[in-house]
Motif scaffolding. Structure first.
Motif, PDB file in Angstrom:
ATOM      1  N   THR A   1     -22.029 -49.967 -43.510  1.00  0.00           N
ATOM      2  CA  THR A   1     -20.651 -50.446 -43.603  1.00  0.00           C
ATOM      3  C   THR A   1     -19.859 -49.715 -44.670  1.00  0.00           C
ATOM      4  O   THR A   1     -18.737 -50.095 -44.975  1.00  0.00           O
ATOM      5  CB  THR A   1     -20.646 -51.959 -43.907  1.00  0.00           C
TER       6      THR A   1
ATOM      7  N   GLN B   1     -17.419 -47.223 -46.471  1.00  0.00           N
ATOM      8  CA  GLN B   1     -16.143 -46.690 -46.008  1.00  0.00           C
ATOM      9  C   GLN B   1     -15.815 -45.448 -46.835  1.00  0.00           C
ATOM     10  O   GLN B   1     -15.232 -45.544 -47.916  1.00  0.00           O
ATOM     11  CB  GLN B   1     -15.055 -47.748 -46.142  1.00  0.00           C
TER      12      GLN B   1
ATOM     13  N   ASP C   1      -5.232 -55.096 -40.042  1.00  0.00           N
ATOM     14  CA  ASP C   1      -6.080 -54.144 -40.743  1.00  0.00           C
ATOM     15  C   ASP C   1      -5.274 -53.505 -41.867  1.00  0.00           C
ATOM     16  O   ASP C   1      -4.160 -53.019 -41.649  1.00  0.00           O
ATOM     17  CB  ASP C   1      -6.584 -53.074 -39.772  1.00  0.00           C
TER      18      ASP C   1
ATOM     19  N   TRP D   1     -10.702 -43.653 -37.129  1.00  0.00           N
ATOM     20  CA  TRP D   1     -11.556 -44.554 -36.363  1.00  0.00           C
ATOM     21  C   TRP D   1     -12.228 -43.781 -35.226  1.00  0.00           C
ATOM     22  O   TRP D   1     -11.660 -42.818 -34.697  1.00  0.00           O
ATOM     23  CB  TRP D   1     -10.754 -45.696 -35.736  1.00  0.00           C
ATOM     24  N   LYS D   2     -13.391 -44.221 -34.809  1.00  0.00           N
ATOM     25  CA  LYS D   2     -14.065 -43.640 -33.656  1.00  0.00           C
ATOM     26  C   LYS D   2     -13.796 -44.509 -32.439  1.00  0.00           C
ATOM     27  O   LYS D   2     -13.963 -45.727 -32.472  1.00  0.00           O
ATOM     28  CB  LYS D   2     -15.578 -43.555 -33.887  1.00  0.00           C
TER      29      LYS D   2
ATOM     30  N   LYS E   1     -14.650 -45.832 -28.730  1.00  0.00           N
ATOM     31  CA  LYS E   1     -15.820 -46.039 -27.884  1.00  0.00           C
ATOM     32  C   LYS E   1     -15.371 -46.716 -26.588  1.00  0.00           C
ATOM     33  O   LYS E   1     -14.420 -47.482 -26.582  1.00  0.00           O
ATOM     34  CB  LYS E   1     -16.844 -46.928 -28.588  1.00  0.00           C
TER      35      LYS E   1
ATOM     36  N   SER F   1     -13.122 -49.761 -27.641  1.00  0.00           N
ATOM     37  CA  SER F   1     -13.047 -50.377 -28.964  1.00  0.00           C
ATOM     38  C   SER F   1     -13.035 -49.258 -29.999  1.00  0.00           C
ATOM     39  O   SER F   1     -13.233 -48.082 -29.672  1.00  0.00           O
ATOM     40  CB  SER F   1     -14.238 -51.312 -29.206  1.00  0.00           C
ATOM     41  N   ILE F   2     -12.778 -49.605 -31.248  1.00  0.00           N
ATOM     42  CA  ILE F   2     -12.782 -48.603 -32.313  1.00  0.00           C
ATOM     43  C   ILE F   2     -13.599 -49.107 -33.488  1.00  0.00           C
ATOM     44  O   ILE F   2     -13.693 -50.313 -33.740  1.00  0.00           O
ATOM     45  CB  ILE F   2     -11.357 -48.232 -32.781  1.00  0.00           C
ATOM     46  N   SER F   3     -14.198 -48.170 -34.212  1.00  0.00           N
ATOM     47  CA  SER F   3     -14.938 -48.501 -35.434  1.00  0.00           C
ATOM     48  C   SER F   3     -14.429 -47.601 -36.556  1.00  0.00           C
ATOM     49  O   SER F   3     -14.202 -46.404 -36.357  1.00  0.00           O
ATOM     50  CB  SER F   3     -16.440 -48.313 -35.226  1.00  0.00           C
ATOM     51  N   TYR F   4     -14.270 -48.192 -37.706  1.00  0.00           N
ATOM     52  CA  TYR F   4     -13.676 -47.486 -38.843  1.00  0.00           C
ATOM     53  C   TYR F   4     -14.622 -46.435 -39.404  1.00  0.00           C
ATOM     54  O   TYR F   4     -15.815 -46.693 -39.604  1.00  0.00           O
ATOM     55  CB  TYR F   4     -13.311 -48.503 -39.925  1.00  0.00           C
TER      56      TYR F   4
END
Length: 321
Positions: A18, A20, A225, A263-264, A266, A274-277
């Motif tokens: 997690t 960042q 966010d 963000w990635k 997916k 969806s996105i992940s940071y």
């Protein structure tokens, strides 16, 4: 004892997963604009080129930037101010919006003469534009509409206005205006919308939506966010989505609170994406008042201000991608 070690290992793993990353390295390139130049927008060109519009001495200017060579050249000075710009490589045309709710079509081959001036069917100053599959898309300030027009229909001013009813209107009753599309990009046949919902005190409440223009359906992608506060621009490269904000949340007065977040992406459909940071670029030497965002030949570039002077700063685009 073993259970304790196991819990510590799990905690470390979660912490690493997690984390960042904050990239505080200086930008790999900086292009300073002429003294007195005030930036309004930019559009990607071929190779390492970016086209920039702004004002200087009360007149509009169109500049061509080479992000690799860190050079700039004046293409033309105008008696009008353009607030947004889009380059269409298939036609060698520019589409540029004026301060009133109009946009013009200009031919580069013909010395940037205006071929056509169009007025929007729903009155609202145009926001940032993209072209995808030979269709130009853009939003309108203060209205939750998306405008579209086929490139081949530009000279006919055949503009389609679609109200994005899946986006909450916002606080119009309080006099702050409707939510609106600030910037747009594309992904897998869909559009990614960077939406601003004005509040009583600022344009701080932002969100990302997915939109299928063929089916007129939208889905929320991300909201609430901190990395979207004061959103000014978005851009995508491959499966990496970037967003620029002009102020940070913790301390808006500090230059290093201006950031480009990543963000990635997916998934492959409007229901599954969806996105992940991934992290963010946040360097004090990049300046403040981050605005338009562009991807140019392996670099993610943003307009900024440093010591009262406009500049374009670029970071390497392979760190998060």
């Amino acid at each position: 004892m073993k259970q304790g070690l196991l819990l510590i290992a799990v905690a470390i793993a979660i912490g690493l997963a997690t984390a960042q990353p904050i990239v505080k390295d200086d930008p790999v390139s900086k292009i300073r604009m002429p003294v007195g130049f005030q930036f309004t927008d930019m559009s990607a060109g071929a190779n390492s080129k970016i086209f920039v519009v702004g004002t200087a001495a009360g007149k509009g200017e169109l500049q061509e930037i080479n992000t690799r060579k860190e050079t700039r050249s004046l293409l033309k000075r105008f008696n009008r101010v353009f607030t947004t710009i889009l380059y269409l490589p298939s036609k060698n045309w520019f589409v540029a919006s004026e301060e009133n709710p109009n946009f013009v079509v200009m031919s580069r081959k013909e010395g940037l003469t205006i071929l056509k001036r169009c007025r929007l069917p729903v009155v609202a100053p145009p926001s940032r534009m993209i072209v995808d599959d030979e269709v130009v898309y853009f939003g309108g300030m203060g209205r939750r509409f998306l405008y579209s027009i086929k490139v081949k229909k530009l000279l006919d001013c055949d503009i389609k206005a679609t109200e994005l009813k899946f986006i909450p209107k916002g606080n119009k009753g309080k006099g702050t205006g409707e939510a609106y599309v600030q910037d747009v990009d594309s992904y897998k046949g869909l559009l990614i919308l960077g939406v601003i919902k004005p509040t009583d005190t600022s344009d701080a409440d932002s969100a990302l939506y997915l939109y299928d223009p063929k089916k007129d359906k939208g889905e929320l992608l991300l909201k609430n966010d901190a990395n979207l506060k004061y959103l000014t621009g978005i851009v995508r490269d491959g499966k990496t989505l970037y967003a620029a904000v002009k102020k940070g949340v913790a301390n808006p007065t500090k230059n290093n609170e201006n950031r480009i977040s990543a963000w990635k992406l997916k998934g492959s459909s409007i229901k599954t994406i969806s996105i992940s940071y991934l992290g963010r670029f946040q360097s004090g030497s990049a300046g403040s008042n981050f605005d338009a965002l562009m991807f140019s030949k392996g670099r993610v570039c943003v307009s900024a201000t440093l010591a009262g002077r406009s500049q374009i700063v670029c970071h390497p685009g392979n760190i998060f991608g």
